[in-house]
Design a protein around this motif. Sequence first.
Motif, PDB file in Angstrom:
ATOM      1  N   GLU A  70       0.831  -1.195   0.000  1.00  0.00           N
ATOM      2  CA  GLU A  70       0.000   0.000   0.000  1.00  0.00           C
ATOM      3  C   GLU A  70       0.871   1.253   0.000  1.00  0.00           C
ATOM      4  O   GLU A  70       2.011   1.223   0.467  1.00  0.00           O
ATOM      5  N   CYS A  71       0.306   2.336  -0.500  1.00  0.00           N
ATOM      6  CA  CYS A  71       0.966   3.638  -0.424  1.00  0.00           C
ATOM      7  C   CYS A  71       0.509   4.354   0.845  1.00  0.00           C
ATOM      8  O   CYS A  71      -0.611   4.165   1.306  1.00  0.00           O
ATOM      9  N   VAL A 112       5.329  10.376   0.286  1.00  0.00           N
ATOM     10  CA  VAL A 112       4.530   9.233  -0.149  1.00  0.00           C
ATOM     11  C   VAL A 112       5.464   8.057  -0.380  1.00  0.00           C
ATOM     12  O   VAL A 112       6.441   8.158  -1.131  1.00  0.00           O
ATOM     13  N   ASP A 147      -9.461   5.137  -6.904  1.00  0.00           N
ATOM     14  CA  ASP A 147      -9.000   5.806  -5.692  1.00  0.00           C
ATOM     15  C   ASP A 147      -7.578   6.300  -5.917  1.00  0.00           C
ATOM     16  O   ASP A 147      -6.713   5.533  -6.358  1.00  0.00           O
ATOM     17  N   MET A 149      -3.997   8.627  -4.667  1.00  0.00           N
ATOM     18  CA  MET A 149      -3.174   9.322  -3.689  1.00  0.00           C
ATOM     19  C   MET A 149      -2.174  10.171  -4.462  1.00  0.00           C
ATOM     20  O   MET A 149      -1.434   9.644  -5.307  1.00  0.00           O
ATOM     21  N   ALA A 160      -0.170  10.407  -9.564  1.00  0.00           N
ATOM     22  CA  ALA A 160      -1.008   9.856  -8.506  1.00  0.00           C
ATOM     23  C   ALA A 160      -0.957   8.335  -8.539  1.00  0.00           C
ATOM     24  O   ALA A 160      -0.954   7.730  -9.617  1.00  0.00           O
ATOM     25  N   ASN A 163      -5.324   3.122  -6.918  1.00  0.00           N
ATOM     26  CA  ASN A 163      -5.728   1.864  -6.250  1.00  0.00           C
ATOM     27  C   ASN A 163      -4.532   1.087  -5.695  1.00  0.00           C
ATOM     28  O   ASN A 163      -4.562  -0.141  -5.630  1.00  0.00           O
ATOM     29  N   ASN A 164      -3.461   1.800  -5.323  1.00  0.00           N
ATOM     30  CA  ASN A 164      -2.237   1.173  -4.796  1.00  0.00           C
ATOM     31  C   ASN A 164      -1.576   0.224  -5.796  1.00  0.00           C
ATOM     32  O   ASN A 164      -0.731  -0.599  -5.413  1.00  0.00           O
ATOM     33  N   SER A 183      -2.531  13.510  -0.372  1.00  0.00           N
ATOM     34  CA  SER A 183      -3.989  13.641  -0.369  1.00  0.00           C
ATOM     35  C   SER A 183      -4.627  12.436  -1.056  1.00  0.00           C
ATOM     36  O   SER A 183      -4.161  11.978  -2.100  1.00  0.00           O
ATOM     37  N   ARG A 184      -5.699  11.935  -0.452  1.00  0.00           N
ATOM     38  CA  ARG A 184      -6.480  10.850  -1.046  1.00  0.00           C
ATOM     39  C   ARG A 184      -7.774  11.429  -1.593  1.00  0.00           C
ATOM     40  O   ARG A 184      -8.402  12.265  -0.959  1.00  0.00           O
ATOM     41  N   LYS A 186     -11.135  10.748  -4.823  1.00  0.00           N
ATOM     42  CA  LYS A 186     -11.740   9.994  -5.913  1.00  0.00           C
ATOM     43  C   LYS A 186     -11.269  10.581  -7.230  1.00  0.00           C
ATOM     44  O   LYS A 186     -11.064  11.789  -7.356  1.00  0.00           O
TER      45      LYS A 186
END
Length: 274
Positions: A70-71, A112, A147, A149, A160, A163-164, A183-184, A186
Amino acid sequence: MIKLEQTNQLNVVELNDKGAFVDAKEYGQLFLRNAPKVIKEGDVVDAFLYRDKTNKILATYASAKANINECAFLEVVSVGDHGAFLDWGMPKDLLLPHSEQAYPVREGQSYVVYVVLDNSDRLIASTMLHHYLEEDALGLKKGDAVDLMIAAKSDLGFKAAINNKQLGLIYHSDLSQPLKFGSRMKGWVKSIREDGKIDLSINMLDDKTRDQLEMRILKALTHADGKLELSDKSSPEEIFAAFKVSKKNFKRALGSLYKQRLIVIHASYIELAG
């Protein structure tokens, strides 16, 4: 199989005056630090297992800020010979080795990172996102909701994590709001380039959304007695402050209203058509 420096689901096998104990399989029964007061025998709990400085194995009830593959946006708490150490909500800080740093990191700053197992099954962090996240579409298609990040900045826009799993790009011209690393939010797949790279949008501007923006502009004009000190020449910051949309989308809406002969566009303002 029990994993050290990771969260494991363990059974609570004993409660006494000292607290709760969990069955850590090959590591025996371990005292569970920070156990919740409502815990009872037979419960299955998330327990993080790690070795302390004396090599003793400890268990703690805690939620990590990131899990494997995961990030996460984590703060550097110290920098040493072996790399940097990150605060990820666990008693033992997460190592970001020098070999996994895409750029030098500084104590007190947040970055990140991608959390991964190294060759010795040790959980580490990496800022080399391109080593772990694919840059090809791999099953994604235009219009898919994802999703995101916000991970990095380039000359063209912001990269970005999707979805990891993948990396994509949000162009500066498509921004509807200031973005911050970590920042996360949509997002949507705006397009997939011929080379397989992914272009992203944080604005789902379909026909319905576009019509809503046009109506908002007309409503704002009505409330301002028919004139707004904004135009297609206004800065992205001014447009975002007024309508929370990108300059590109604002200009598209103005163009549609102009073609419908509902507004007149001037160099520094717009007004309702007479």
